[in-house]
Design an enzyme around this catalytic site. Structure first.
Site, PDB file in Angstrom:
ATOM      1  N   CYS A   1      -1.558  -0.832   6.845  1.00 54.75           N
ATOM      2  CA  CYS A   1      -0.221  -1.351   6.542  1.00 54.75           C
ATOM      3  C   CYS A   1      -0.047  -2.606   7.388  1.00 54.75           C
ATOM      4  CB  CYS A   1       0.862  -0.298   6.768  1.00 54.75           C
ATOM      5  SG  CYS A   1       1.062   0.253   8.466  1.00 54.75           S
ATOM      6  N   GLY A   2       1.155  -3.095   7.550  1.00 53.88           N
ATOM      7  CA  GLY A   2       1.329  -4.354   8.273  1.00 53.88           C
ATOM      8  C   GLY A   2       0.856  -4.266   9.715  1.00 53.88           C
TER       9      GLY A   2
END
Ligand code: RB5
Length: 154
Positions: free
Chosen positions: A72-73
């Site tokens: 994810c980020g």
């Protein structure tokens, strides 16, 4: 001598890791692993990492894939979600030592990466260290894991 079977590696990402997922999937193929893609299948800034991480984590727990890679980020949300699934031992990894030692001592079976944090070349090195590492399985390692399994059963 018996030929080793190609290992299936589950991989997923939300929008924060979407580009890195594509590059890591190609890297897996180049290194004789078979990526199994749990999405996202298109870049959607409004998607939610649990929708991809939980199915991937379940597949790791069920041994449908050898190990998992969730992006994810930051890698934080992916790690939180993955560790909610019993038998998954996930960690957010940013350094090479932890990438292999997490497997050797802790039997880590899912690596989390931050698509907005870790560069492509570093991510490839981390993934390779993770996938090539083996659980040592010393008595102390098994004892510690059993304590975690006991908690999962409660
Ligand atoms: C999504 O924008 C972002 O919050 C997510 O990818 C991740 O960083 C969560 O930990």
């Amino acid at each position: 001598m018996q030929k080793e079977r190609i290992k299936r590696i589950g991989i997923c990402a939300d929008h924060g890791g979407f580009e890195l997922k594509g590059s890591i999937a190609s890297f897996l193929i180049a290194n004789h692993f078979e990526p199994v893609d749990f999405g996202a299948f298109k870049l959607d800034e409004a998607d939610d990492y649990p929708d991809f991480v939980i199915p991937l984590a379940k597949a790791v727990a069920a041994a449908e894939v050898f190990r998992g890679i969730a992006i994810c980020g930051s890698g934080v949300g992916a790690c939180i979600a993955a560790n909610k699934v019993s038998c998954v031992r996930a960690a957010l990894i940013n350094d090479n030592f932890s990438a292999h030692q997490g497997v050797e001592d802790d039997d880590m079976n899912l690596i989390c990466l931050g698509g907005r944090v870790t560069g492509y070349a570093s991510a490839e090195e981390l993934v390779l260290s993770f996938l090539n590492a083996k659980f040592i399985g010393a008595e102390r390692h098994i004892r510690r894991l059993r304590k975690i399994q006991d908690l999962e059963r409660k």
